[in-house]
Scaffold this motif. Structure first.
Motif, PDB file in Angstrom:
ATOM      1  N   VAL A  64      -5.842  94.175   9.526  1.00  0.00           N
ATOM      2  CA  VAL A  64      -6.222  95.491  10.066  1.00  0.00           C
ATOM      3  C   VAL A  64      -7.690  95.466  10.495  1.00  0.00           C
ATOM      4  CG1 VAL A  64      -6.675  97.896   9.420  1.00  0.00           C
ATOM      5  CG2 VAL A  64      -4.469  96.864   8.896  1.00  0.00           C
ATOM      6  N   HIS A  65      -8.529  94.862   9.679  1.00  0.00           N
ATOM      7  CA  HIS A  65      -9.949  94.741  10.008  1.00  0.00           C
ATOM      8  C   HIS A  65     -10.144  93.947  11.304  1.00  0.00           C
ATOM      9  CE1 HIS A  65     -14.195  93.868   9.711  1.00  0.00           C
ATOM     10  NE2 HIS A  65     -13.930  92.569   9.598  1.00  0.00           N
ATOM     11  N   LEU A  66      -9.414  92.856  11.475  1.00  0.00           N
ATOM     12  CA  LEU A  66      -9.510  92.083  12.717  1.00  0.00           C
ATOM     13  C   LEU A  66      -9.123  92.930  13.929  1.00  0.00           C
ATOM     14  CD1 LEU A  66      -7.974  88.652  11.598  1.00  0.00           C
ATOM     15  CD2 LEU A  66     -10.360  89.082  12.256  1.00  0.00           C
ATOM     16  N   ILE A  67      -8.050  93.684  13.796  1.00  0.00           N
ATOM     17  CA  ILE A  67      -7.583  94.531  14.896  1.00  0.00           C
ATOM     18  C   ILE A  67      -8.595  95.630  15.201  1.00  0.00           C
ATOM     19  CG2 ILE A  67      -5.781  96.141  15.656  1.00  0.00           C
ATOM     20  CD1 ILE A  67      -3.851  94.472  13.775  1.00  0.00           C
ATOM     21  N   ASP A  68      -9.044  96.338  14.163  1.00  0.00           N
ATOM     22  CA  ASP A  68     -10.031  97.413  14.360  1.00  0.00           C
ATOM     23  C   ASP A  68     -11.300  96.881  15.016  1.00  0.00           C
ATOM     24  OD1 ASP A  68      -8.356  99.248  13.113  1.00  0.00           O
ATOM     25  OD2 ASP A  68      -9.531  99.345  11.250  1.00  0.00           O
ATOM     26  N   THR A  69     -11.794  95.766  14.509  1.00  0.00           N
ATOM     27  CA  THR A  69     -13.034  95.191  15.039  1.00  0.00           C
ATOM     28  C   THR A  69     -12.867  94.794  16.494  1.00  0.00           C
ATOM     29  OG1 THR A  69     -13.667  94.436  12.838  1.00  0.00           O
ATOM     30  CG2 THR A  69     -14.745  93.367  14.707  1.00  0.00           C
ATOM     31  N   GLU A  70     -11.748  94.201  16.813  1.00  0.00           N
ATOM     32  CA  GLU A  70     -11.507  93.809  18.204  1.00  0.00           C
ATOM     33  C   GLU A  70     -11.464  95.032  19.112  1.00  0.00           C
ATOM     34  OE1 GLU A  70      -8.564  90.932  20.805  1.00  0.00           O
ATOM     35  OE2 GLU A  70      -8.985  90.505  18.706  1.00  0.00           O
ATOM     36  N   ARG A  71     -10.809  96.080  18.679  1.00  0.00           N
ATOM     37  CA  ARG A  71     -10.754  97.313  19.491  1.00  0.00           C
ATOM     38  C   ARG A  71     -12.152  97.879  19.725  1.00  0.00           C
ATOM     39  NH1 ARG A  71      -5.437  99.027  16.411  1.00  0.00           N
ATOM     40  NH2 ARG A  71      -3.962  98.494  18.061  1.00  0.00           N
ATOM     41  N   ILE A  72     -12.942  97.892  18.689  1.00  0.00           N
ATOM     42  CA  ILE A  72     -14.299  98.430  18.792  1.00  0.00           C
ATOM     43  C   ILE A  72     -15.143  97.562  19.717  1.00  0.00           C
ATOM     44  CG2 ILE A  72     -16.432  98.788  17.470  1.00  0.00           C
ATOM     45  CD1 ILE A  72     -14.489  99.780  15.170  1.00  0.00           C
ATOM     46  N   PHE A  73     -15.030  96.248  19.582  1.00  0.00           N
ATOM     47  CA  PHE A  73     -15.813  95.370  20.449  1.00  0.00           C
ATOM     48  C   PHE A  73     -15.357  95.428  21.897  1.00  0.00           C
ATOM     49  CE2 PHE A  73     -17.894  93.880  16.736  1.00  0.00           C
ATOM     50  CZ  PHE A  73     -19.119  93.417  17.203  1.00  0.00           C
ATOM     51  N   VAL A  74     -14.081  95.634  22.132  1.00  0.00           N
ATOM     52  CA  VAL A  74     -13.623  95.789  23.514  1.00  0.00           C
ATOM     53  C   VAL A  74     -14.222  97.064  24.110  1.00  0.00           C
ATOM     54  CG1 VAL A  74     -11.616  96.223  24.996  1.00  0.00           C
ATOM     55  CG2 VAL A  74     -11.541  94.398  23.286  1.00  0.00           C
ATOM     56  N   TYR A  75     -14.271  98.131  23.346  1.00  0.00           N
ATOM     57  CA  TYR A  75     -14.920  99.345  23.850  1.00  0.00           C
ATOM     58  C   TYR A  75     -16.393  99.075  24.157  1.00  0.00           C
ATOM     59  CZ  TYR A  75     -17.166 103.809  24.237  1.00  0.00           C
ATOM     60  OH  TYR A  75     -17.934 104.841  24.689  1.00  0.00           O
ATOM     61  N   ARG A  76     -17.064  98.364  23.288  1.00  0.00           N
ATOM     62  CA  ARG A  76     -18.478  98.026  23.513  1.00  0.00           C
ATOM     63  C   ARG A  76     -18.636  97.186  24.776  1.00  0.00           C
ATOM     64  NH1 ARG A  76     -20.055  96.497  17.247  1.00  0.00           N
ATOM     65  NH2 ARG A  76     -20.213  98.655  16.511  1.00  0.00           N
ATOM     66  N   MET A  77     -17.736  96.225  24.974  1.00  0.00           N
ATOM     67  CA  MET A  77     -17.798  95.395  26.185  1.00  0.00           C
ATOM     68  C   MET A  77     -17.520  96.224  27.431  1.00  0.00           C
ATOM     69  SD  MET A  77     -16.179  91.707  25.025  1.00  0.00           S
ATOM     70  CE  MET A  77     -14.607  92.372  24.511  1.00  0.00           C
ATOM     71  N   LEU A  78     -16.566  97.128  27.342  1.00  0.00           N
ATOM     72  CA  LEU A  78     -16.274  98.018  28.462  1.00  0.00           C
ATOM     73  C   LEU A  78     -17.496  98.863  28.807  1.00  0.00           C
ATOM     74  CD1 LEU A  78     -14.312  99.402  30.476  1.00  0.00           C
ATOM     75  CD2 LEU A  78     -13.677 100.935  28.591  1.00  0.00           C
ATOM     76  N   SER A  79     -18.110  99.411  27.795  1.00  0.00           N
ATOM     77  CA  SER A  79     -19.303 100.235  27.994  1.00  0.00           C
ATOM     78  C   SER A  79     -20.402  99.437  28.691  1.00  0.00           C
ATOM     79  CB  SER A  79     -19.790 100.766  26.638  1.00  0.00           C
ATOM     80  OG  SER A  79     -20.962 101.509  26.786  1.00  0.00           O
ATOM     81  N   ALA A  80     -20.642  98.217  28.234  1.00  0.00           N
ATOM     82  CA  ALA A  80     -21.667  97.377  28.861  1.00  0.00           C
ATOM     83  C   ALA A  80     -21.254  96.972  30.277  1.00  0.00           C
ATOM     84  CB  ALA A  80     -21.930  96.142  28.010  1.00  0.00           C
ATOM     85  N   ALA A  81     -20.006  96.574  30.458  1.00  0.00           N
ATOM     86  CA  ALA A  81     -19.533  96.119  31.774  1.00  0.00           C
ATOM     87  C   ALA A  81     -19.632  97.228  32.826  1.00  0.00           C
ATOM     88  CB  ALA A  81     -18.089  95.624  31.675  1.00  0.00           C
ATOM     89  N   ARG A  82     -19.495  98.462  32.390  1.00  0.00           N
ATOM     90  CA  ARG A  82     -19.547  99.599  33.323  1.00  0.00           C
ATOM     91  C   ARG A  82     -20.938 100.222  33.409  1.00  0.00           C
ATOM     92  NH1 ARG A  82     -15.290  97.199  34.126  1.00  0.00           N
ATOM     93  NH2 ARG A  82     -13.242  98.178  34.092  1.00  0.00           N
TER      94      ARG A  82
END
Length: 168
Positions: free
Chosen positions: A63-81
């Motif tokens: 669950v921690h791996l999944i949550d962390t990945e979701r959060i980091f994808v949001y962070r990457m999206l924020s930076a990419a945009r």
């Protein structure tokens, strides 16, 4: 494409250093098979195993791996945009304790991990070369898209290795 130390908080170096490849998308893809092989060898009992009282179960780590990945994808999206927001860090203990993952079947967690990883890979494939180098901030520290992808992959390696070494 591997990020430089100025592209992330020093804490994340331990994860990024676990990745030797410059092709991070292939690393992330290969981790799907690695995860499937790992999970296929576990029983429902194994998923609920803790290596010590008060420590996370295998299920909670997933669950921690999944949550962390979701959060980091949001962070990457924020930076990419080019969002420009200073994003907050998150409390992993709080997230895991509020996941109620004991109620989730291990098969559903396996499926969720794989679906999240495929979504991450799909997102990364949509990025231009320039977007991979765009930066954001997390708690006042720099963070770029490339660093996020490497952190996700290294975080996976760290936790799967930890499970193998301490739980079985």
């Amino acid at each position: 494409m591997k990020p430089s130390p100025k592209d992330y908080h020093p804490y994340y170096k331990m994860y990024i250093d676990l990745i030797d490849s410059e092709d991070i998308v292939s690393v992330l893809e290969n981790q799907i098979d690695e995860f499937n092989d790992f999970a296929a060898g576990l029983t429902a009992y194994d998923f609920n195993r803790r290596y010590s009282e008060g420590k996370w179960s295998v299920k909670e780590i997933i669950v921690h791996l999944i949550d962390t990945e979701r959060i980091f994808v949001y962070r990457m999206l924020s930076a990419a945009r080019n969002d420009g927001s200073d994003l907050k860090s998150f409390d992993q203990e709080f997230y895991v304790s509020n996941s109620d993952c004991r109620e989730i079947s291990h098969r559903l967690l396996i499926e969720d991990f794989i679906n999240q990883r495929k979504s991450t890979i799909s997102f990364l494939r949509t990025l231009t070369d320039e977007m991979w180098h765009r930066k954001g901030d997390i708690g006042g520290y720099p963070f770029n898209v490339s660093a996020g992808a490497y952190i996700i992959a290294g975080h996976f390696i760290h936790h799967i290795n930890f499970i193998k070494e301490n739980y079985f």
